[in-house]
Scaffold this motif. Structure first.
Motif, PDB file in Angstrom:
ATOM      1  N   UNK A 153       7.598  86.878  24.552  1.00  0.00           N
ATOM      2  CA  UNK A 153       6.142  87.313  24.340  1.00  0.00           C
ATOM      3  C   UNK A 153       5.334  86.296  23.970  1.00  0.00           C
ATOM      4  N   UNK A 154       4.071  86.051  24.379  1.00  0.00           N
ATOM      5  CA  UNK A 154       3.139  85.148  23.871  1.00  0.00           C
ATOM      6  C   UNK A 154       1.866  85.554  23.365  1.00  0.00           C
ATOM      7  N   UNK A 155       0.902  85.239  23.788  1.00  0.00           N
ATOM      8  CA  UNK A 155      -0.427  85.679  22.967  1.00  0.00           C
ATOM      9  C   UNK A 155      -0.761  87.100  23.312  1.00  0.00           C
ATOM     10  N   UNK A 156      -1.631  87.623  22.415  1.00  0.00           N
ATOM     11  CA  UNK A 156      -2.377  88.757  22.521  1.00  0.00           C
ATOM     12  C   UNK A 156      -3.610  88.657  23.390  1.00  0.00           C
ATOM     13  N   UNK A 157      -3.776  89.505  24.499  1.00  0.00           N
ATOM     14  CA  UNK A 157      -4.841  89.387  25.263  1.00  0.00           C
ATOM     15  C   UNK A 157      -5.838  90.427  25.084  1.00  0.00           C
ATOM     16  N   UNK A 158      -5.235  91.382  24.847  1.00  0.00           N
ATOM     17  CA  UNK A 158      -6.310  92.635  24.465  1.00  0.00           C
ATOM     18  C   UNK A 158      -5.444  93.947  23.622  1.00  0.00           C
ATOM     19  N   UNK A 159      -5.981  94.650  23.072  1.00  0.00           N
ATOM     20  CA  UNK A 159      -5.583  95.905  22.330  1.00  0.00           C
ATOM     21  C   UNK A 159      -6.206  96.942  22.750  1.00  0.00           C
ATOM     22  N   UNK A 160      -5.619  98.244  22.775  1.00  0.00           N
ATOM     23  CA  UNK A 160      -6.225  99.690  22.952  1.00  0.00           C
ATOM     24  C   UNK A 160      -5.462 100.690  22.425  1.00  0.00           C
ATOM     25  N   UNK A 161      -6.005 101.853  22.452  1.00  0.00           N
ATOM     26  CA  UNK A 161      -5.428 103.058  22.105  1.00  0.00           C
ATOM     27  C   UNK A 161      -5.257 104.236  23.035  1.00  0.00           C
ATOM     28  N   UNK A 162      -4.280 104.761  23.008  1.00  0.00           N
ATOM     29  CA  UNK A 162      -4.066 105.798  23.930  1.00  0.00           C
ATOM     30  C   UNK A 162      -4.666 107.036  23.618  1.00  0.00           C
ATOM     31  N   UNK A 184      -8.545  93.117  21.783  1.00  0.00           N
ATOM     32  CA  UNK A 184      -8.197  92.623  20.489  1.00  0.00           C
ATOM     33  C   UNK A 184      -9.121  91.758  19.826  1.00  0.00           C
ATOM     34  N   UNK A 185      -8.839  91.224  18.280  1.00  0.00           N
ATOM     35  CA  UNK A 185      -9.480  90.437  17.628  1.00  0.00           C
ATOM     36  C   UNK A 185      -9.814  89.096  18.371  1.00  0.00           C
ATOM     37  N   UNK A 186     -11.214  88.838  18.565  1.00  0.00           N
ATOM     38  CA  UNK A 186     -11.414  87.422  18.784  1.00  0.00           C
ATOM     39  C   UNK A 186     -11.724  87.583  20.476  1.00  0.00           C
ATOM     40  N   UNK A 187     -10.993  88.243  21.224  1.00  0.00           N
ATOM     41  CA  UNK A 187     -11.119  88.032  22.710  1.00  0.00           C
ATOM     42  C   UNK A 187     -12.540  88.727  23.285  1.00  0.00           C
ATOM     43  N   UNK A 188     -12.771  89.922  23.106  1.00  0.00           N
ATOM     44  CA  UNK A 188     -13.912  90.535  23.662  1.00  0.00           C
ATOM     45  C   UNK A 188     -15.254  89.707  23.106  1.00  0.00           C
ATOM     46  N   UNK A 189     -15.484  89.473  21.747  1.00  0.00           N
ATOM     47  CA  UNK A 189     -16.405  88.735  21.428  1.00  0.00           C
ATOM     48  C   UNK A 189     -16.666  87.554  21.905  1.00  0.00           C
ATOM     49  N   UNK A 190     -15.956  86.662  22.119  1.00  0.00           N
ATOM     50  CA  UNK A 190     -16.053  85.371  22.727  1.00  0.00           C
ATOM     51  C   UNK A 190     -16.480  85.414  23.988  1.00  0.00           C
ATOM     52  N   UNK A 191     -15.910  86.237  24.942  1.00  0.00           N
ATOM     53  CA  UNK A 191     -16.467  86.357  26.149  1.00  0.00           C
ATOM     54  C   UNK A 191     -17.748  87.021  26.235  1.00  0.00           C
ATOM     55  N   UNK A 192     -18.073  87.893  25.220  1.00  0.00           N
ATOM     56  CA  UNK A 192     -19.460  88.321  25.211  1.00  0.00           C
ATOM     57  C   UNK A 192     -20.382  87.335  24.842  1.00  0.00           C
ATOM     58  N   UNK A 193     -19.974  86.532  23.900  1.00  0.00           N
ATOM     59  CA  UNK A 193     -20.846  85.314  23.335  1.00  0.00           C
ATOM     60  C   UNK A 193     -21.092  84.103  24.500  1.00  0.00           C
ATOM     61  N   UNK A 194     -20.144  84.174  25.520  1.00  0.00           N
ATOM     62  CA  UNK A 194     -20.465  83.371  26.545  1.00  0.00           C
ATOM     63  C   UNK A 194     -21.616  83.940  27.347  1.00  0.00           C
ATOM     64  N   UNK A 195     -21.646  85.296  27.624  1.00  0.00           N
ATOM     65  CA  UNK A 195     -22.436  85.862  28.514  1.00  0.00           C
ATOM     66  C   UNK A 195     -23.619  85.813  27.825  1.00  0.00           C
ATOM     67  N   UNK A 196     -23.795  85.954  26.342  1.00  0.00           N
ATOM     68  CA  UNK A 196     -25.048  86.072  25.943  1.00  0.00           C
ATOM     69  C   UNK A 196     -25.827  84.392  26.032  1.00  0.00           C
ATOM     70  N   UNK A 197     -25.144  83.502  25.854  1.00  0.00           N
ATOM     71  CA  UNK A 197     -25.612  82.088  25.830  1.00  0.00           C
ATOM     72  C   UNK A 197     -26.071  82.026  27.310  1.00  0.00           C
ATOM     73  N   UNK A 198     -25.248  82.400  28.366  1.00  0.00           N
ATOM     74  CA  UNK A 198     -25.681  82.308  29.694  1.00  0.00           C
ATOM     75  C   UNK A 198     -27.012  82.863  29.864  1.00  0.00           C
ATOM     76  N   UNK A 199     -27.193  84.052  29.319  1.00  0.00           N
ATOM     77  CA  UNK A 199     -28.415  84.932  29.603  1.00  0.00           C
ATOM     78  C   UNK A 199     -29.564  84.151  29.030  1.00  0.00           C
ATOM     79  N   UNK A 200     -29.343  83.697  27.703  1.00  0.00           N
ATOM     80  CA  UNK A 200     -30.436  83.082  27.257  1.00  0.00           C
ATOM     81  C   UNK A 200     -30.779  81.669  28.016  1.00  0.00           C
ATOM     82  N   UNK A 201     -29.831  81.010  28.342  1.00  0.00           N
ATOM     83  CA  UNK A 201     -30.057  79.639  29.409  1.00  0.00           C
ATOM     84  C   UNK A 201     -30.977  80.083  30.326  1.00  0.00           C
TER      85      UNK A 201
END
Length: 484
Positions: free
Chosen positions: A325-334, A460-477
Motif C-alpha cells: 500500500x502507498x499514498x492515499x488518493x481519496x476518501x469516501x463514506x458508504x 481525503x485531506x489535501x487532495x481535492x483542495x489542491x486540485x481545486x486551487x489549481x482550477x481557481x488559479x487557472x480561471x483567474x488567469x
C-alpha cells in the motif's frame, strides 16, 4: 373450458316456492375486474338425492345473473358458442353437447337441452359462460341457478356467490442497481386473477415500450400484496417504467396457466371498466461506468460503483506499488446500503486498493479467501474515454460540467453551485489555461454527494483542495487575460 380460480360459494338460498334443492358450489369470473368482458365465468351446483333432475333427468337450466338486484353487467352477447356444460361425477365427467341458449331481459341465460340429460346424486353441474360483462362496481354478487326436468319440475333456484374486484398497482420511485445480478423492482397492489405483472420501458411518446421484467404467475388475491419483479439487468439507465397487470389467455386448465409465462403479444391487459390496470414510476440506476472489481482496468475519470463495503463506513483508496500500500488518493463514506461511487478523475495511471479508514485493512474485491493489496486491487489506465460521463441532472439533481485538458486528461468542474453561472464555459477555459501554462494535471475534481445513488465523493485531506486551487488559479488567469 375449465375453471381456473375457485371462490368460496355462498350458501344455497331459496328464491321462492318449496324448499330449495341443489347445493350451491362455486362461481368466479375471469378476469375478476369490474366492467370486463370475461374470458370465462364458471358457475356450478351439486345435486342432491331428492332433486327432481336426479330422478327424471335434466331438460333445461337457467343462470339468472339478474336475480342480484345490484347486477348491472350484461349477458346479451352470450351465444351457444360461449357456453359449455359439464357433468362431473365421482369417477367420471362428460360434456353435454346439444343445447340452445336464450337470454331474457332480466340478465338470465337459459339453456334448453335437445335431449334428456341424466344426472346422478352428488354430481357437479358446471356451466362455463364467456363473453358476458361483469358488474361495474367492486363487491359481492350472486347468480341464481335452477334446473328443470323434461316434464317441467324445477329444482332451485339457489344462489351462488362470486366477487368482482378492481386490479390496482403502485410503483413508487426507487433505485435499481444495474451492477446487481438480482436487479429488481418492488411494487404493490391487487391482482385479482391468475396472471402476471409486467414491467415495461416508456417510449418518448408515452406509449408502452419493451418488456424488461415480470412476476411469476399470480393466483387470485382480493387484498393488496407486495410483489417483486426481476429485471435481469435489463435496465441500465435511469428512466420511467410502467407496470401493467395481465391475465393469461392461453391454456385450458389451471395448471397450464399457472405454469405459463407472460407473453404481451398473446396475454391480455386487465382493465377496470375499460381503464388498464397500470402504474408508472421513476427508476434510478447507479450513475457509474462500472462496478469496481479485483484485477479490472478502468479509464481515468471513470466513475466506479463500490458495493463491497459496510453501511455508513469510511474508506479510502490507496496506491499499490510492488504489492504494498502507498499514498492515499481519496476518501469516501458508504451510504446506508454499504455502497458508494468513486470518481477516478485525477487518479494517475496505476494500481489501487480500497482500505478501511478505521484500521487500514484491505477490502476484498473478489470474495475469495485471500485478501491483500495485490490480490484485491484494480487498475486505472491513461485512456480518458469513460471520463467524459456527464451527470443526468434529472436523476441525480446535480449539474456536472466536464472539460478536457490539452493532453487529453478529463477535468470535471464541481457543478453543485453552478446553476445559471456559466460553469461549463469557465471550466473549459480554466482547463485550456492550465494546458497553456504547462500544467498537465486535471483542472477540476469531481466532488460532492451523488444524489439518487447513495454514494459519497468526499476526498481525503489535501487532495481535492489542491486540485481545486489549481482550477481557481487557472480561471483567474483567464479572467486577467480578458481584461487586457
Amino acid at each position: 373450458m375449465t375453471a381456473i380460480v375457485v371462490v368460496s360459494a355462498v350458501a344455497a338460498v331459496a328464491v321462492g316456492g318449496p324448499a330449495a334443492a341443489l347445493n350451491a358450489d362455486t362461481a368466479a369470473p375471469y378476469p375478476h375486474s369490474p366492467g370486463t368482458n370475461v374470458q370465462e365465468f364458471p358457475v356450478s351446483v351439486v345435486t342432491q338425492q331428492s332433486d327432481a333432475v336426479v330422478q327424471n333427468g335434466m331438460g333445461s337450466m337457467t343462470l339468472d345473473f339478474g336475480a342480484d338486484n345490484s347486477f348491472d353487467g350484461s349477458v346479451s352477447n352470450v351465444s351457444g358458442e360461449d357456453v359449455s356444460v359439464t357433468i362431473v361425477g365421482s369417477d367420471n365427467q362428460r360434456t353435454v353437447g346439444a343445447f340452445e341458449v336464450a337470454e331474457s331481459t332480466n340478465g338470465a341465460v337459459a339453456l334448453n337441452f335437445s335431449q334428456r340429460v341424466p344426472v346422478g346424486a352428488g354430481d357437479r353441474i358446471l356451466v362455463e359462460v364467456a363473453n358476458m360483462t361483469t358488474p361495474t362496481s367492486d363487491g359481492d354478487y350472486s347468480v341464481g341457478v335452477s334446473t328443470t326436468t323434461p316434464d317441467g319440475t324445477t329444482d332451485g333456484p339457489v344462489s351462488v356467490g362470486y366477487r368482482v374486484e378492481s386490479a390496482s398497482l403502485s410503483l413508487p420511485n426507487q433505485s435499481a442497481s444495474q451492477f446487481n445480478d438480482s436487479q429488481s423492482l418492488s411494487l404493490s397492489g391487487v391482482v385479482p386473477n391468475a396472471g402476471y405483472i409486467g414491467v415495461f420501458t416508456v417510449a418518448d411518446n408515452g406509449s408502452r415500450g419493451q418488456l424488461v421484467g415480470s412476476t411469476e404467475p399470480i393466483i387470485a388475491q382480493y387484498t393488496p400484496r407486495n410483489y417483486t419483479v426481476s429485471l435481469d439487468s435489463n435496465v441500465n439507465e435511469s428512466q420511467r417504467l410502467e407496470a401493467v397487470v395481465f391475465y393469461e389467455t392461453t391454456g385450458d386448465t389451471q395448471d397450464e396457466r399457472l405454469n405459463g409465462s407472460l407473453d404481451p403479444a398473446e396475454d391480455a391487459v386487465v382493465t377496470n371498466n375499460g381503464a388498464p390496470a397500470n402504474a408508472t414510476g421513476y427508476v434510478t440506476t447507479i450513475d457509474a461506468d462500472g462496478r469496481v472489481g479485483a484485477g479490472s482496468e478502468y479509464d481515468q475519470g471513470a466513475r466506479l460503483y463500490f458495493d463491497q463495503g459496510e453501511a455508513s463506513t469510511g474508506y479510502q483508496v490507496q496506491g499499490v506499488e510492488n504489492g504494498s500500500l502507498g499514498d492515499v488518493v481519496t476518501q469516501f463514506e458508504t451510504a446506508a446500503n454499504g455502497s458508494s461511487v468513486i470518481a477516478t478523475t485525477g487518479f494517475a495511471e496505476g494500481q489501487y486498493a480500497i482500505t478501511r479508514l478505521d484500521d487500514g485493512s484491505v477490502v476484498s474485491l473478489d470474495d475469495d479467501s485471500t485478501t491483500g493489496a495485490q490480490d484485491d486491487s484494480f487498475f486505472v489506465t491513461g485512456t480518458s474515454g469513460a471520463a467524459n460521463t456527464t451527470n443526468d441532472t434529472a436523476a441525480n439533481g446535480s449539474a456536472g460540467a466536464n472539460a478536457t485538458t490539452a493532453n487529453g486528461t478529463n477535468a470535471t468542474a464541481d457543478g453543485t453551485d453552478a446553476t445559471g453561472d456559466g460553469a461549463t464555459e469557465d471550466a473549459a477555459e480554466a482547463t485550456a489555461a492550465a494546458g497553456e501554462d504547462g500544467d498537465n494535471g486535471s483542472a477540476g475534481n469531481a466532488t460532492g454527494n451523488e444524489s439518487g445513488d447513495g454514494g459519497s465523493g468526499a476526498f481525503g485531506p489535501g487532495f481535492g483542495p489542491v486540485v481545486a486551487v489549481i482550477a481557481l488559479l487557472a480561471a483567474a488567469l483567464v479572467a486577467a487575460r480578458r481584461k487586457r
